[in-house]
Design a protein around this motif. Structure first.
Motif, mmCIF file in Angstrom:
data_model
loop_
_atom_site.group_PDB
_atom_site.id
_atom_site.type_symbol
_atom_site.label_atom_id
_atom_site.label_comp_id
_atom_site.label_asym_id
_atom_site.label_seq_id
_atom_site.Cartn_x
_atom_site.Cartn_y
_atom_site.Cartn_z
ATOM 1 N N LYS A 1 0.949 -1.123 0.022
ATOM 2 C CA LYS A 1 -0.169 -0.235 0.219
ATOM 3 C C LYS A 1 0.815 1.290 -0.081
ATOM 4 O O LYS A 1 1.772 1.174 0.809
ATOM 5 N N CYS A 2 0.724 2.099 -0.862
ATOM 6 C CA CYS A 2 1.468 3.325 -1.180
ATOM 7 C C CYS A 2 1.168 4.531 0.165
ATOM 8 O O CYS A 2 0.247 4.435 0.364
ATOM 9 N N GLY A 3 2.143 5.352 -0.044
ATOM 10 C CA GLY A 3 2.070 6.585 1.183
ATOM 11 C C GLY A 3 3.301 7.510 0.735
ATOM 12 O O GLY A 3 3.414 7.634 -0.582
ATOM 13 N N LYS A 4 3.499 8.206 1.584
ATOM 14 C CA LYS A 4 4.428 9.257 1.540
ATOM 15 C C LYS A 4 5.414 9.368 2.707
ATOM 16 O O LYS A 4 5.144 9.026 3.848
ATOM 17 N N TRP A 5 6.594 9.824 2.730
ATOM 18 C CA TRP A 5 7.585 10.082 3.694
ATOM 19 C C TRP A 5 8.810 11.233 3.028
ATOM 20 O O TRP A 5 8.829 11.476 2.013
ATOM 21 N N ASP A 6 9.444 11.528 3.975
ATOM 22 C CA ASP A 6 10.554 12.539 3.819
ATOM 23 C C ASP A 6 11.742 11.879 3.172
ATOM 24 O O ASP A 6 12.165 10.760 3.963
ATOM 25 N N ILE A 7 12.516 12.525 2.347
ATOM 26 C CA ILE A 7 13.801 12.107 1.962
ATOM 27 C C ILE A 7 14.865 13.070 2.329
ATOM 28 O O ILE A 7 15.972 12.769 3.061
ATOM 29 N N ILE A 8 14.629 14.276 2.269
ATOM 30 C CA ILE A 8 15.193 15.284 2.702
ATOM 31 C C ILE A 8 14.374 16.140 3.757
ATOM 32 O O ILE A 8 13.576 16.854 3.358
ATOM 33 N N LYS A 9 14.786 16.619 4.932
ATOM 34 C CA LYS A 9 14.257 17.152 5.990
ATOM 35 C C LYS A 9 15.117 18.393 6.400
ATOM 36 O O LYS A 9 16.255 18.051 7.026
ATOM 37 N N ASP A 10 14.698 19.649 6.128
ATOM 38 C CA ASP A 10 15.514 20.874 6.494
ATOM 39 C C ASP A 10 16.697 20.754 6.050
ATOM 40 O O ASP A 10 17.762 21.221 6.724
ATOM 41 N N GLY A 11 16.983 20.337 4.981
ATOM 42 C CA GLY A 11 18.070 20.279 4.328
ATOM 43 C C GLY A 11 19.160 18.942 4.500
ATOM 44 O O GLY A 11 20.074 18.882 3.755
ATOM 45 N N ILE A 12 18.505 18.095 5.330
ATOM 46 C CA ILE A 12 19.345 16.804 5.715
ATOM 47 C C ILE A 12 18.706 15.726 5.246
ATOM 48 O O ILE A 12 17.680 15.364 5.103
ATOM 49 N N LEU A 13 19.882 14.713 4.692
ATOM 50 C CA LEU A 13 19.487 13.344 3.965
ATOM 51 C C LEU A 13 18.997 12.504 5.374
ATOM 52 O O LEU A 13 19.578 12.092 5.991
ATOM 53 N N VAL A 14 17.635 12.003 5.074
ATOM 54 C CA VAL A 14 16.917 11.442 6.234
ATOM 55 C C VAL A 14 16.522 9.835 5.403
ATOM 56 O O VAL A 14 16.127 9.274 6.486
ATOM 57 N N ASN A 15 16.388 9.760 4.232
ATOM 58 C CA ASN A 15 15.888 8.599 3.740
ATOM 59 C C ASN A 15 16.106 8.304 2.412
ATOM 60 O O ASN A 15 16.788 9.318 1.812
ATOM 61 N N TYR A 16 15.660 7.154 1.733
ATOM 62 C CA TYR A 16 16.051 6.690 0.365
ATOM 63 C C TYR A 16 14.604 6.239 -0.090
ATOM 64 O O TYR A 16 13.502 6.488 0.371
ATOM 65 N N GLN A 17 14.700 5.564 -1.201
ATOM 66 C CA GLN A 17 13.461 4.837 -1.929
ATOM 67 C C GLN A 17 13.798 3.427 -1.878
ATOM 68 O O GLN A 17 14.618 3.052 -2.353
ATOM 69 N N THR A 18 12.938 2.674 -1.197
ATOM 70 C CA THR A 18 13.016 1.100 -1.206
ATOM 71 C C THR A 18 12.122 0.094 -1.609
ATOM 72 O O THR A 18 10.886 0.781 -1.701
ATOM 73 N N ILE A 19 12.263 -1.071 -1.851
ATOM 74 C CA ILE A 19 11.351 -1.945 -1.952
ATOM 75 C C ILE A 19 11.479 -3.062 -0.990
ATOM 76 O O ILE A 19 12.237 -3.164 -0.203
ATOM 77 N N ARG A 20 10.811 -4.110 -1.276
ATOM 78 C CA ARG A 20 10.564 -5.160 -0.237
ATOM 79 C C ARG A 20 11.794 -5.945 0.136
ATOM 80 O O ARG A 20 12.305 -6.291 1.385
ATOM 81 N N ASP A 21 12.749 -6.224 -0.856
ATOM 82 C CA ASP A 21 14.002 -6.822 -0.538
ATOM 83 C C ASP A 21 15.131 -6.080 -0.484
ATOM 84 O O ASP A 21 16.626 -6.404 -0.330
ATOM 85 N N GLN A 22 14.975 -4.670 -0.050
ATOM 86 C CA GLN A 22 15.876 -3.739 0.195
ATOM 87 C C GLN A 22 15.558 -3.152 1.466
ATOM 88 O O GLN A 22 16.634 -2.618 2.156
ATOM 89 N N ALA A 23 14.563 -3.451 2.110
ATOM 90 C CA ALA A 23 14.033 -2.538 3.400
ATOM 91 C C ALA A 23 14.951 -2.899 4.556
ATOM 92 O O ALA A 23 15.147 -2.183 5.320
ATOM 93 N N HIS A 24 15.465 -4.133 4.461
ATOM 94 C CA HIS A 24 16.327 -4.694 5.682
ATOM 95 C C HIS A 24 17.763 -3.780 5.772
ATOM 96 O O HIS A 24 18.150 -3.713 7.013
ATOM 97 N N ILE A 25 18.024 -3.309 4.530
ATOM 98 C CA ILE A 25 19.422 -2.806 4.593
ATOM 99 C C ILE A 25 19.277 -1.419 5.281
ATOM 100 O O ILE A 25 20.224 -1.016 5.978
ATOM 101 N N LEU A 26 18.161 -0.873 5.235
ATOM 102 C CA LEU A 26 18.110 0.474 6.062
ATOM 103 C C LEU A 26 17.426 0.194 7.491
ATOM 104 O O LEU A 26 16.997 1.182 8.108
#
Length: 546
Positions: A372-397
């Motif tokens: 199910k799709c949603g939304k999230w921060d990638i850059i927050k107040d100029g700081i890198l806070v996240n990336y874009q992932t799928i199911r077999d990548q999620a554990h890496i983060l």
């Protein structure tokens, strides 16, 4: 075009290069055929055949995508129709995990035996791949949703609008352009409908009906005395909407500046008339003098800079080096994210990923892994806070679930990590474009996408625009030609000083973002409001000064 019953694949599938969503095994159809849907219970039955066959051969996980992809294109030039095309591609892809490895196969024969055979082949491929594994696939958990559906919230199905009406509209666009003095003009209308059915051993049966539309034109004017010519493309945006996008509304227009801009409705006749006037200005415009300028970037231009310098480098597969052949990797390595203090941009820079944004090209209810799709921060107040992932990548983060960024452009392509809508958040203040121009002593106001280049780590780049206006002492005083700005991603986003408010927020985007090998195309939007960047290096691309 040669067809095969099965496609045996361990990587990404084949795809056509003409239009996003047009798989290699398409066929021409009538409009009536396009408007006849496939029964959802029949799709569920076919999916269950594939899932049961995969389990019986030893798959620990399986998912099935049944895709029907419809494309209509209407193209004109001056007083004639160049092309009218209705195309369909319909088939089924099966992805499995067996012995800890992925396997995939697809078929466009939709009988029971062929579907079961595709599932069996996918399992055999997975078991073969497993012999080469160094690490087993780790899937983030995903609950099943049962039988659910989602549809792009359109008002008018573009495929239902009679073709003569579309042809008449485009020829009227051409007529207005020629009347205003254009030497050449072509206009096009692209319409896409993805009917996608997803089922998995997690217990999901998801039926989605996705619509996209893109009206476009190019006008050319020639200086007969000097032999020079200039062009301007439409300042429309491809949208996740129906034909209502082409029903103009005054409240969806932004006027008052040098260019009329559009939000959730587009006036193609108004735009083409302005385009001819802009081309006349471009013929007379003075070449840019290289140097440092403050930039005021309209969303019709800034979306592409966001796409290339923010969207692509925050794709986790690029960060990890899994994606490299198609346009490189990323400078945003994991250590920068782990530090929790990497300064990507100024405090005004807030970048949000959103797969649900109404009207956007990337808006869907569920991704191609049933997330199910949603939304999230990638850059927050100029700081890198996240990336874009799928199911077999999620554990890496260390994530407990996928962010829903998996997509395949066809039933015969294996799904993999693709960009969500990635946007620059507007200011919380009610600032206008006039506020961005005010107090600029030496600057450029840019509209529309044009040429660009960026290096293999999404770091050093240059971008030019369809239209570039000189700003002097807080006022727009004329047009420049041959202007492009150069920067690296980090210094550019740190030069961001302010953005307009929500009232100016608009979407831009692309129908055909390429990635993977063999390549796949996806549609994605990027939103922003008009934004100011101070002290950016500008070059003259035409080598014409004075």
């Amino acid at each position: 075009m040669r067809r095969r019953d099965f496609l045996y694949m361990t990587g990404v599938g084949l795809t056509a290069t003409m239009v996003q969503g047009m798989p290699a095994f398409g066929r021409q159809i009538t409009v009536e055929e396009a408007l006849t849907p496939v029964d959802v219970q029949l799709k569920k039955k076919m999916a269950d055949i594939a899932l049961n066959a995969a389990r019986s051969k030893g798959a620990s996980y399986a998912d099935v995508r049944i895709g029907r992809y419809l494309n209509q294109v209407v193209s004109t030039r001056e007083t004639r129709v160049d092309n009218i095309s209705n195309a369909e591609s319909y088939g089924l892809g099966v992805r499995v995990i067996a012995n800890g490895s992925w396997g995939f196969a697809a078929t466009n024969n939709m009988d029971n035996d062929s579907i079961a055979k595709a599932a069996e082949i996918a399992v055999a491929i997975a078991k073969g791949n497993a012999k080469l594994l160094t690490e087993k696939v780790q899937l983030a958990p995903q609950k099943g949703f049962g039988e659910v559906s989602w549809k792009t919230p359109i008002e008018i199905n573009a495929l239902e609008v009679p073709i003569p009406e579309k042809v008449a509209m485009l020829l009227e666009v051409n007529k207005e352009a020629m009347k205003a003095g254009a030497k050449f003009v072509n206009s096009n209308l692209f319409m896409i409908n993805e009917q996608k059915y997803f089922a998995s051993t997690d217990g999901s049966y998801i039926d989605q009906d996705i619509h996209r539309i893109w009206p476009n034109f190019t006008v050319t004017k020639v200086d007969s005395a000097g032999g020079k010519f200039e062009t301007r493309n439409a300042l429309s945006a491809p949208m996740g909407m129906g034909f209502e996008y082409l029903r103009p509304k005054d409240e969806e227009k932004i006027k008052g500046g040098p260019v009329t801009m559009y939000k959730k409705r587009y006036d193609i006749l108004e735009d083409v008339k302005e385009a001819v006037a802009h081309v006349e200005e471009k013929l007379k415009a003075k070449p840019i003098a290289p140097g440092k300028y403050d930039l005021v970037l309209d969303p019709s231009h800034l979306f592409l800079t966001i796409h290339e310098s923010v969207g692509h480098p925050t794709e986790l597969d690029r960060v990890l080096g899994y994606e490299a052949n198609y346009a490189g990797t990323s400078f945003l390595t994991l250590d920068k994210w782990e530090s929790k203090k990497f300064n990507f941009g100024s405090k005004q820079v807030n970048i949000i990923a959103d797969k649900t944004q109404p009207g956007s090209l990337g808006a869907v209810g569920y991704d191609d892994e049933g997330v199910k799709c949603g939304k999230w921060d990638i850059i927050k107040d100029g700081i890198l806070v996240n990336y874009q992932t799928i199911r077999d990548q999620a554990h890496i983060l260390g994530l407990k679930e996928s962010q829903g960024c998996c997509y395949a452009d066809s039933w015969d392509s294996i799904q993999f990590q693709r960009m969500p809508n990635v946007s620059l958040a507007p200011s919380k203040e009610a600032l206008s474009a006039a506020d961005m121009v005010k107090n600029v002593e030496k600057g450029i106001y840019m509209f529309g996408r044009n040429s660009y280049s960026i290096d293999q780590q999404r770091y050093n780049f240059q971008f030019s625009a369809q239209l570039a206006y000189e700003i002097k002492e807080g006022k727009i005083v004329g047009m420049f030609k041959d202007a492009a700005y150069q920067a690296n991603t980090q210094e550019f986003w740190n030069s961001c000083v302010k953005c307009c408010g929500q009232d100016d927020f608009r979407l831009g985007g692309t129908f055909s973002d390429g990635k993977g090998q063999p390549g796949q195309a996806s549609a994605v939007s990027h939103g922003s409001a008009t934004t100011r960047f101070n002290g950016v290096n500008v070059i003259n691309t035409g080598r014409r000064i004075g």
